[in-house]
Design an enzyme around this catalytic site. Structure first.
Site, PDB file in Angstrom:
ATOM      1  N   GLY A   1       0.814  -1.208   0.000  1.00 14.94           N
ATOM      2  CA  GLY A   1       0.000   0.000   0.000  1.00 14.94           C
ATOM      3  C   GLY A   1       0.849   1.260   0.000  1.00 14.94           C
TER       4      GLY A   1
ATOM      5  CD  GLU B   1       7.773  -2.276  -6.226  1.00 23.79           C
ATOM      6  OE1 GLU B   1       6.658  -2.569  -6.671  1.00 23.79           O
ATOM      7  OE2 GLU B   1       7.985  -1.268  -5.516  1.00 23.79           O
TER       8      GLU B   1
END
Length: 401
Positions: free
Chosen positions: A137, A254
């Site tokens: 999120g 990531e």
């Protein structure tokens, strides 16, 4: 640099290759029409999802999930070099994807690096086994590339944070049990300050997930709404108001994961096979010199990215977290993937208009699907524009414009 693998690494390769040969679902590639996108930007049917869960469980039972993680947290304790070998062998056999990609790529490594011992013991084993699926999120409607402008608030109330706000582009939120959530805990601090990093149970009262339909027809991205959601303070990762540092660690994992975890040489070979299959004006596309030159250029770029990945590996082998090299890999990998899919469309001509799995579509229409899906990878994990800024400022040392 010595690019040869050690005897121990070669033994690891043979062990994993033998295990895959004995355990890989034989129909996996045939059912999919080949690998579509390994980065998991696509949604799947309930039947496909069930098969992927079963494959994840089998991989986990064999000790082949999170292999570089510490053994005390359920990993294999494998070296980072062996992780490269692992990814290469999975790519060679078009292995089905695991179901907890964000948990394995982001949540686990971040919690191991920053989390308390209680957080590690509680979450990491379940991430590996896929008993606990995760989402991230970060982005909001008014804070996409500029994540630090986020407005989702967390207010302390006794032993809890009370969270209110909205996130968007939240991949896998509709499957997720937990969320890596960035919240603002000090609204008066500068935007990179006053942010905290918390772990949120997605089954908590007040959490609403709304799927977003993509251009591919899939609905893997989501909007997530938080209305008076209670989050225990023990779920805070790092220090309160210092979450930006933790968030950057997650982003580095990531970007290196998106950019460095996939060898595009396999896609180049697929393009070669496509060129040999397409006929126009009495000959194949492969017989066209300009087509072969284009594919040769793609092969050179894919090879260069592979060796750039080794530079990132060297940093990790020294015990350092992923650095800005991850931005180079993420940027170049996603852009090369996009350009290769565009070129496939050019070679296909009128056939490029046929949808995925449409009757008479060449390669079951996977290239049109990839073309539509590939733009997402230039946005996910930080847009190409953001990666250019990071490379300019942190790698090249250029002044801010």
């Amino acid at each position: 640099m010595d690019f040869n693998f050690s005897a121990a690494d070669q033994a690891f390769r043979e062990e994993f290759r033998s295990w895959l040969h004995a355990n890989l679902p034989k129909a996996a590639k045939a059912e999919n029409g080949g690998d579509i996108m390994r980065e998991d930007v696509s949604e799947v049917s309930p039947e496909d999802w069930k098969r992927r869960v079963e494959w994840h469980k089998k991989m986990h039972a064999g000790g082949w999930v999170g292999i570089s993680w510490p053994k005390e947290y359920g990993g294999r304790g494998a070296t980072l070099t062996q992780q490269i070998i692992y990814n290469e062998e999975l790519a060679k056999v078009d292995s089905p994807m695991l179901v907890n990609g964000l948990g394995i790529m982001l949540a686990g490594p971040t919690i191991i690096h920053w989390g308390t011992e209680e957080q590690k013991q509680r979450h990491v084993p379940k991430i590996l086994s896929a008993d606990e699926l995760w989402c991230q999120g970060y982005s909001e409607p008014d804070a996409g590339s500029d994540v630090a402008s986020l407005k989702t608030r967390a207010v302390e109330e006794g032993d809890y944070f009370i969270v209110n706000g909205q996130k968007v582009w939240t991949s896998d939120a509709h499957h997720a049990d937990m969320c890596l959530l960035l919240v603002r805990t000090d609204p008066d601090a500068p935007k990179h300050k006053g942010i905290s990093y918390i772990l949120v149970d997605m089954h908590s009262p007040g959490v609403t997930v709304r799927p977003l339909v993509q251009i591919t027809g899939d609905a893997n991205f989501n909007e997530v709404f938080f209305e008076d959601v209670k989050v225990p303070k023990k779920n805070l990762v790092g220090e309160k108001n210092q979450g930006w540092q933790v968030a950057i660690t997650t982003l580095m994992f990531e970007r290196s994961g998106i950019g460095g975890g996939r060898d595009l040489m396999g896609q180049v070979k697929e393009l070669v096979e496509l060129a040999k299959a397409i006929r126009s004006n009495g000959h194949t596309a492969w017989e066209d010199t300009s087509v072969r030159q284009k594919l040769g250029g793609f092969a050179c770029e894919a090879a260069a990215l592979r060796y750039t990945g080794f530079r990132q590996l060297t940093r990790r082998l020294k015990g350092l977290p992923p650095g800005p090299e991850g931005s180079v890999l993420k940027l170049c990998n996603s852009e090369l993937n996009l350009r290769m899919n565009k070129f496939a469309m050019e070679m296909l001509g009128p056939y490029s208009q046929m949808e995925f799995k449409a009757p008479h579509a060449l390669d079951k229409g996977k290239w049109s699907y990839r073309m539509l899906a590939s733009r997402a990878l230039t946005i996910a994990g930080g847009t190409s524009e953001i990666q250019h800024n990071i490379i300019g400022e942190r790698v090249l040392g250029l002044p801010k414009g």
